[in-house]
Write a protein that holds these residues in place. Structure first.
Motif, PDB file in Angstrom:
ATOM      1  N   VAL A 177       0.849  -1.188   0.000  1.00 28.25           N
ATOM      2  CA  VAL A 177       0.000   0.000   0.000  1.00 28.25           C
ATOM      3  C   VAL A 177       0.885   1.238   0.000  1.00 28.25           C
ATOM      4  O   VAL A 177       1.567   1.503   0.991  1.00 28.25           O
ATOM      5  CB  VAL A 177      -0.926   0.003   1.235  1.00 28.25           C
ATOM      6  CG1 VAL A 177      -1.825   1.219   1.229  1.00 28.25           C
ATOM      7  CG2 VAL A 177      -1.739  -1.278   1.290  1.00 28.25           C
ATOM      8  N   PRO A 178       0.885   2.019  -1.111  1.00 25.31           N
ATOM      9  CA  PRO A 178       1.744   3.207  -1.149  1.00 25.31           C
ATOM     10  C   PRO A 178       1.338   4.265  -0.123  1.00 25.31           C
ATOM     11  O   PRO A 178       2.171   4.907   0.474  1.00 25.31           O
ATOM     12  CB  PRO A 178       1.594   3.729  -2.568  1.00 25.31           C
ATOM     13  CG  PRO A 178       0.492   2.963  -3.203  1.00 25.31           C
ATOM     14  CD  PRO A 178       0.146   1.812  -2.333  1.00 25.31           C
ATOM     15  N   SER A 179       0.013   4.426   0.062  1.00 20.87           N
ATOM     16  CA  SER A 179      -0.488   5.368   1.073  1.00 20.87           C
ATOM     17  C   SER A 179      -1.971   5.099   1.288  1.00 20.87           C
ATOM     18  O   SER A 179      -2.630   4.482   0.443  1.00 20.87           O
ATOM     19  CB  SER A 179      -0.288   6.824   0.635  1.00 20.87           C
ATOM     20  OG  SER A 179      -1.241   7.168  -0.358  1.00 20.87           O
ATOM     21  N   GLY A 180      -2.476   5.577   2.407  1.00 23.62           N
ATOM     22  CA  GLY A 180      -3.895   5.411   2.705  1.00 23.62           C
ATOM     23  C   GLY A 180      -4.781   6.088   1.681  1.00 23.62           C
ATOM     24  O   GLY A 180      -5.815   5.547   1.284  1.00 23.62           O
ATOM     25  N   ASP A 181      -4.392   7.280   1.241  1.00 13.71           N
ATOM     26  CA  ASP A 181      -5.187   8.001   0.246  1.00 13.71           C
ATOM     27  C   ASP A 181      -5.246   7.247  -1.077  1.00 13.71           C
ATOM     28  O   ASP A 181      -6.308   7.153  -1.698  1.00 13.71           O
ATOM     29  CB  ASP A 181      -4.618   9.404   0.011  1.00 13.71           C
ATOM     30  CG  ASP A 181      -4.838  10.323   1.194  1.00 13.71           C
ATOM     31  OD1 ASP A 181      -5.741  10.040   2.020  1.00 13.71           O
ATOM     32  OD2 ASP A 181      -4.105  11.318   1.311  1.00 13.71           O
ATOM     33  N   VAL A 182      -4.118   6.706  -1.502  1.00 14.00           N
ATOM     34  CA  VAL A 182      -4.087   5.941  -2.756  1.00 14.00           C
ATOM     35  C   VAL A 182      -5.006   4.726  -2.640  1.00 14.00           C
ATOM     36  O   VAL A 182      -5.777   4.430  -3.546  1.00 14.00           O
ATOM     37  CB  VAL A 182      -2.640   5.516  -3.109  1.00 14.00           C
ATOM     38  CG1 VAL A 182      -2.620   4.515  -4.248  1.00 14.00           C
ATOM     39  CG2 VAL A 182      -1.797   6.734  -3.452  1.00 14.00           C
ATOM     40  N   LEU A 183      -4.947   4.028  -1.500  1.00 15.19           N
ATOM     41  CA  LEU A 183      -5.793   2.858  -1.293  1.00 15.19           C
ATOM     42  C   LEU A 183      -7.272   3.242  -1.332  1.00 15.19           C
ATOM     43  O   LEU A 183      -8.077   2.588  -2.001  1.00 15.19           O
ATOM     44  CB  LEU A 183      -5.460   2.176   0.031  1.00 15.19           C
ATOM     45  CG  LEU A 183      -6.343   0.995   0.419  1.00 15.19           C
ATOM     46  CD1 LEU A 183      -6.255  -0.127  -0.609  1.00 15.19           C
ATOM     47  CD2 LEU A 183      -5.975   0.489   1.805  1.00 15.19           C
ATOM     48  N   MET A 184      -7.657   4.291  -0.633  1.00 15.94           N
ATOM     49  CA  MET A 184      -9.064   4.700  -0.600  1.00 15.94           C
ATOM     50  C   MET A 184      -9.543   5.140  -1.976  1.00 15.94           C
ATOM     51  O   MET A 184     -10.671   4.826  -2.375  1.00 15.94           O
ATOM     52  CB  MET A 184      -9.284   5.803   0.435  1.00 15.94           C
ATOM     53  CG  MET A 184      -9.100   5.325   1.868  1.00 15.94           C
ATOM     54  SD  MET A 184     -10.114   3.896   2.325  1.00 15.94           S
ATOM     55  CE  MET A 184     -11.725   4.645   2.391  1.00 15.94           C
ATOM     56  N   ASN A 185      -8.715   5.860  -2.727  1.00 15.38           N
ATOM     57  CA  ASN A 185      -9.094   6.263  -4.084  1.00 15.38           C
ATOM     58  C   ASN A 185      -9.285   5.046  -4.979  1.00 15.38           C
ATOM     59  O   ASN A 185     -10.230   4.979  -5.768  1.00 15.38           O
ATOM     60  CB  ASN A 185      -8.056   7.209  -4.686  1.00 15.38           C
ATOM     61  CG  ASN A 185      -8.100   8.579  -4.048  1.00 15.38           C
ATOM     62  OD1 ASN A 185      -9.107   8.986  -3.482  1.00 15.38           O
ATOM     63  ND2 ASN A 185      -6.993   9.294  -4.128  1.00 15.38           N
ATOM     64  N   PHE A 186      -8.400   4.068  -4.846  1.00 16.79           N
ATOM     65  CA  PHE A 186      -8.513   2.850  -5.626  1.00 16.79           C
ATOM     66  C   PHE A 186      -9.803   2.106  -5.284  1.00 16.79           C
ATOM     67  O   PHE A 186     -10.535   1.663  -6.168  1.00 16.79           O
ATOM     68  CB  PHE A 186      -7.294   1.955  -5.405  1.00 16.79           C
ATOM     69  CG  PHE A 186      -7.382   0.636  -6.106  1.00 16.79           C
ATOM     70  CD1 PHE A 186      -7.282   0.567  -7.495  1.00 16.79           C
ATOM     71  CD2 PHE A 186      -7.563  -0.531  -5.395  1.00 16.79           C
ATOM     72  CE1 PHE A 186      -7.382  -0.646  -8.155  1.00 16.79           C
ATOM     73  CE2 PHE A 186      -7.666  -1.745  -6.045  1.00 16.79           C
ATOM     74  CZ  PHE A 186      -7.575  -1.813  -7.431  1.00 16.79           C
ATOM     75  N   LEU A 187     -10.094   1.981  -3.995  1.00 15.95           N
ATOM     76  CA  LEU A 187     -11.307   1.289  -3.579  1.00 15.95           C
ATOM     77  C   LEU A 187     -12.560   1.995  -4.091  1.00 15.95           C
ATOM     78  O   LEU A 187     -13.528   1.346  -4.499  1.00 15.95           O
ATOM     79  CB  LEU A 187     -11.355   1.165  -2.051  1.00 15.95           C
ATOM     80  CG  LEU A 187     -10.332   0.203  -1.444  1.00 15.95           C
ATOM     81  CD1 LEU A 187     -10.363   0.296   0.079  1.00 15.95           C
ATOM     82  CD2 LEU A 187     -10.565  -1.220  -1.905  1.00 15.95           C
ATOM     83  N   ALA A 188     -12.554   3.327  -4.071  1.00 15.06           N
ATOM     84  CA  ALA A 188     -13.698   4.073  -4.588  1.00 15.06           C
ATOM     85  C   ALA A 188     -13.863   3.860  -6.093  1.00 15.06           C
ATOM     86  O   ALA A 188     -14.982   3.781  -6.600  1.00 15.06           O
ATOM     87  CB  ALA A 188     -13.545   5.566  -4.285  1.00 15.06           C
ATOM     88  N   GLU A 189     -12.740   3.732  -6.812  1.00 14.60           N
ATOM     89  CA  GLU A 189     -12.812   3.489  -8.254  1.00 14.60           C
ATOM     90  C   GLU A 189     -13.402   2.129  -8.578  1.00 14.60           C
ATOM     91  O   GLU A 189     -14.163   1.987  -9.529  1.00 14.60           O
ATOM     92  CB  GLU A 189     -11.416   3.567  -8.873  1.00 14.60           C
ATOM     93  CG  GLU A 189     -10.920   4.968  -9.116  1.00 14.60           C
ATOM     94  CD  GLU A 189      -9.534   4.958  -9.757  1.00 14.60           C
ATOM     95  OE1 GLU A 189      -9.255   4.043 -10.567  1.00 14.60           O
ATOM     96  OE2 GLU A 189      -8.747   5.862  -9.437  1.00 14.60           O
ATOM     97  N   ILE A 190     -13.023   1.108  -7.816  1.00 15.36           N
ATOM     98  CA  ILE A 190     -13.487  -0.235  -8.154  1.00 15.36           C
ATOM     99  C   ILE A 190     -14.822  -0.585  -7.518  1.00 15.36           C
ATOM    100  O   ILE A 190     -15.451  -1.560  -7.899  1.00 15.36           O
ATOM    101  CB  ILE A 190     -12.445  -1.316  -7.771  1.00 15.36           C
ATOM    102  CG1 ILE A 190     -12.215  -1.362  -6.267  1.00 15.36           C
ATOM    103  CG2 ILE A 190     -11.154  -1.118  -8.523  1.00 15.36           C
ATOM    104  CD1 ILE A 190     -11.404  -2.558  -5.807  1.00 15.36           C
ATOM    105  N   ALA A 191     -15.272   0.208  -6.556  1.00 14.52           N
ATOM    106  CA  ALA A 191     -16.520  -0.099  -5.857  1.00 14.52           C
ATOM    107  C   ALA A 191     -17.712   0.334  -6.700  1.00 14.52           C
ATOM    108  O   ALA A 191     -17.711   1.404  -7.296  1.00 14.52           O
ATOM    109  CB  ALA A 191     -16.546   0.609  -4.512  1.00 14.52           C
ATOM    110  N   THR A 192     -18.692  -0.514  -6.731  1.00 14.44           N
ATOM    111  CA  THR A 192     -19.940  -0.174  -7.390  1.00 14.44           C
ATOM    112  C   THR A 192     -20.926   0.243  -6.312  1.00 14.44           C
ATOM    113  O   THR A 192     -21.104  -0.481  -5.329  1.00 14.44           O
ATOM    114  CB  THR A 192     -20.491  -1.404  -8.147  1.00 14.44           C
ATOM    115  OG1 THR A 192     -19.487  -1.873  -9.052  1.00 14.44           O
ATOM    116  CG2 THR A 192     -21.744  -1.060  -8.923  1.00 14.44           C
TER     117      THR A 192
END
Length: 185
Positions: free
Chosen positions: A79-94
């Motif tokens: 995990v590069p950073s918490g923000d990167v992880l949350m942005n990624f999760l928001a992108e893949i979440a329906t």
């Protein structure tokens, strides 16, 4: 963009005075996906506020239960950073309502519900319950998920129709509440 109601929580704290901190852990171990949980704000604060009740063992059990068979693979993520992880999760979440629409279309096309469909419906219900959906609607959705596992598609369709009727109003109410709250910031 759809945003998940989640915060990154650490099983073992990042800083010396953080909940469940372990000095012997390396920074890489602390920030590894294996040490991360996604929790809503209220539960994040509760978990960090009661280390005896929410021990690392309890949190690890939660993590394994929620990630299921994907746990071993996910734990190897960097995990590069918490923000990167949350942005990624928001992108893949329906968003839950989009997922409900997809399930409804599948049911209309096939007339049957698989165990995976039932599991997905239960996840949506849990997510919507955590986000403030009223108890009656959450119960109606839960009931619909339970009867999807039976052969009575008509009852399932009626349960989904009820949810489709009430959810837009609930979402409007939630948006109005958010708008009112944002005036106080």
């Amino acid at each position: 963009m759809y945003q998940k109601n989640a915060q990154i929580a650490h099983i073992y704290g990042v800083k010396p005075k953080a909940a469940r901190y372990r000095a012997e852990m390396t920074p890489e171990e602390r920030d590894s996906f294996a040490n991360l949980l996604l929790l809503c704000l209220a539960h994040h604060e509760e978990v960090d506020g009661d280390e005896l009740r929410y021990s690392p063992q309890v949190l690890k059990k939660w993590k394994v239960a929620h990630e299921g068979e994907n746990n071993a693979v996910l734990n190897r993520l960097i995990v590069p950073s918490g923000d990167v992880l949350m942005n990624f999760l928001a992108e893949i979440a329906t968003p839950p309502l989009d997922r409900l629409e997809e399930i409804t279309k599948r049911l209309e096309e096939t007339g049957t519900a698989s165990a995976e469909t039932v599991r997905e419906l239960k996840q949506i219900i849990a997510a919507m319950s955590d986000s403030g959906v009223d108890t009656h609607t959450a119960r109606a959705l839960a009931y619909s998920a339970e009867i999807f596992s039976s052969s009575d598609l008509r009852q399932s369709a009626q349960g989904l129709a009820h949810a489709a009727d009430v959810l837009p109003g609930i979402l409007r109410d939630m948006q109005q509440t958010v708008n009112r709250l944002s005036q106080f910031h």
